[in-house]
Design a protein around this motif. Structure first.
Motif, PDB file in Angstrom:
ATOM      1  N   UNK A 155       0.829  -1.215   0.000  1.00 46.98           N
ATOM      2  CA  UNK A 155       0.000   0.000   0.000  1.00 46.98           C
ATOM      3  C   UNK A 155       0.859   1.259   0.000  1.00 46.98           C
ATOM      4  N   UNK A 156       1.963   1.261   0.743  1.00 43.39           N
ATOM      5  CA  UNK A 156       2.836   2.430   0.851  1.00 43.39           C
ATOM      6  C   UNK A 156       4.258   2.044   0.473  1.00 43.39           C
ATOM      7  N   UNK A 157       4.816   2.736  -0.516  1.00 41.93           N
ATOM      8  CA  UNK A 157       6.181   2.458  -0.968  1.00 41.93           C
ATOM      9  C   UNK A 157       6.962   3.766  -0.977  1.00 41.93           C
ATOM     10  N   UNK A 158       8.168   3.726  -0.428  1.00 39.03           N
ATOM     11  CA  UNK A 158       9.026   4.912  -0.375  1.00 39.03           C
ATOM     12  C   UNK A 158      10.079   4.860  -1.472  1.00 39.03           C
ATOM     13  N   UNK A 159      10.260   5.994  -2.132  1.00 37.82           N
ATOM     14  CA  UNK A 159      11.250   6.164  -3.197  1.00 37.82           C
ATOM     15  C   UNK A 159      12.445   6.880  -2.570  1.00 37.82           C
ATOM     16  N   UNK A 160      13.635   6.223  -2.611  1.00 34.57           N
ATOM     17  CA  UNK A 160      14.809   6.770  -1.930  1.00 34.57           C
ATOM     18  C   UNK A 160      15.853   7.373  -2.861  1.00 34.57           C
ATOM     19  N   UNK A 161      15.608   7.395  -4.158  1.00 31.95           N
ATOM     20  CA  UNK A 161      16.572   8.011  -5.044  1.00 31.95           C
ATOM     21  C   UNK A 161      17.473   7.002  -5.710  1.00 31.95           C
ATOM     22  N   UNK A 162      18.493   7.456  -6.324  1.00 34.69           N
ATOM     23  CA  UNK A 162      19.064   8.773  -6.420  1.00 34.69           C
ATOM     24  C   UNK A 162      18.357   9.699  -7.399  1.00 34.69           C
ATOM     25  N   UNK A 163      19.152  10.632  -7.910  1.00 39.54           N
ATOM     26  CA  UNK A 163      18.625  11.737  -8.693  1.00 39.54           C
ATOM     27  C   UNK A 163      17.779  11.275  -9.882  1.00 39.54           C
ATOM     28  N   UNK A 164      18.249  10.304 -10.657  1.00 37.90           N
ATOM     29  CA  UNK A 164      17.486   9.892 -11.845  1.00 37.90           C
ATOM     30  C   UNK A 164      16.203   9.173 -11.445  1.00 37.90           C
ATOM     31  N   UNK A 165      16.226   8.433 -10.344  1.00 41.19           N
ATOM     32  CA  UNK A 165      15.015   7.760  -9.850  1.00 41.19           C
ATOM     33  C   UNK A 165      14.010   8.820  -9.391  1.00 41.19           C
ATOM     34  N   UNK A 166      14.469   9.823  -8.649  1.00 38.53           N
ATOM     35  CA  UNK A 166      13.571  10.902  -8.226  1.00 38.53           C
ATOM     36  C   UNK A 166      12.945  11.589  -9.439  1.00 38.53           C
ATOM     37  N   UNK A 167      13.751  11.863 -10.451  1.00 35.62           N
ATOM     38  CA  UNK A 167      13.260  12.544 -11.657  1.00 35.62           C
ATOM     39  C   UNK A 167      12.155  11.722 -12.335  1.00 35.62           C
ATOM     40  N   UNK A 168      12.362  10.421 -12.421  1.00 37.68           N
ATOM     41  CA  UNK A 168      11.372   9.548 -13.060  1.00 37.68           C
ATOM     42  C   UNK A 168      10.116   9.359 -12.195  1.00 37.68           C
ATOM     43  N   UNK A 169      10.283   9.360 -10.887  1.00 36.84           N
ATOM     44  CA  UNK A 169       9.174   9.066  -9.981  1.00 36.84           C
ATOM     45  C   UNK A 169       8.363  10.297  -9.595  1.00 36.84           C
TER      46      UNK A 169
END
Length: 167
Positions: free
Chosen positions: A94-108
């Motif tokens: 139900x809850x998922x945390x996105x921790x990065x890095x920069x390219x993952x943050x940009x996509x998410x």
């Protein structure tokens, strides 16, 4: 229940999130906040961020995005080749945390429902940056300021932003 995606990050006022694959600050109270918010939740994280010396890992479930997964996964670690595969692997959460890095943050960023975004009140040198985002898309739900002290060289604000629903 729909999967909720939450970005969690700390960035300086000039959007720096890292230097040489490490955090450019040491903020123990911010890390305690991170642990409290993410306890028992699954993480999506890029390989380099996962392998960083100061990386925090989920004690529950980590999905690492990499084009080159190892033959043998560690316990509580799964691998995905891209964002869509990572989300598919976690479709039962139900809850998922996105921790990065920069390219993952940009996509998410376009997919995130919330951002737990700590602003470190400093301009620091770095080589990884949090992506720009439109503040009009987000509502600041809470903010907790922490001043400097013996354990914290920089002051910071722990902010929770919730994505505004389209009108």
């Amino acid at each position: 229940m729909k999967l909720q995606l939450y970005i969690i990050a700390a960035m300086s006022e000039n959007h720096v999130i890292g230097l040489n694959n490490s955090l450019p600050w040491h903020l123990p109270d911010e890390w305690a906040h991170f642990r409290k918010v993410t306890a028992g939740k699954a993480f999506i994280i890029g390989r380099k961020s996962f392998e960083a010396p100061d990386a925090l890992h989920s004690e529950y479930r980590n999905v690492i995005i990499t084009s080159n997964p190892p033959e043998q996964a560690e316990p509580r670690v799964e691998y995905a080749k891209d964002i869509s595969e990572a989300i598919a692997l976690l479709s039962d959460e139900t809850d998922v945390f996105i921790l990065g890095g920069a390219s993952i943050f940009r996509q998410m960023l376009p997919l995130a429902d919330r951002m737990y975004l700590t602003i470190v009140h400093a301009q620091v040198a770095g080589d990884a940056y949090f992506p720009a985002f439109d503040p009009k898309d987000w509502e600041l739900a809470s903010s907790e300021f922490h001043g400097t002290d013996d354990d914290h060289r920089y002051s910071f604000s722990m902010n929770l932003y919730i994505r505004k629903q389209p009108e």
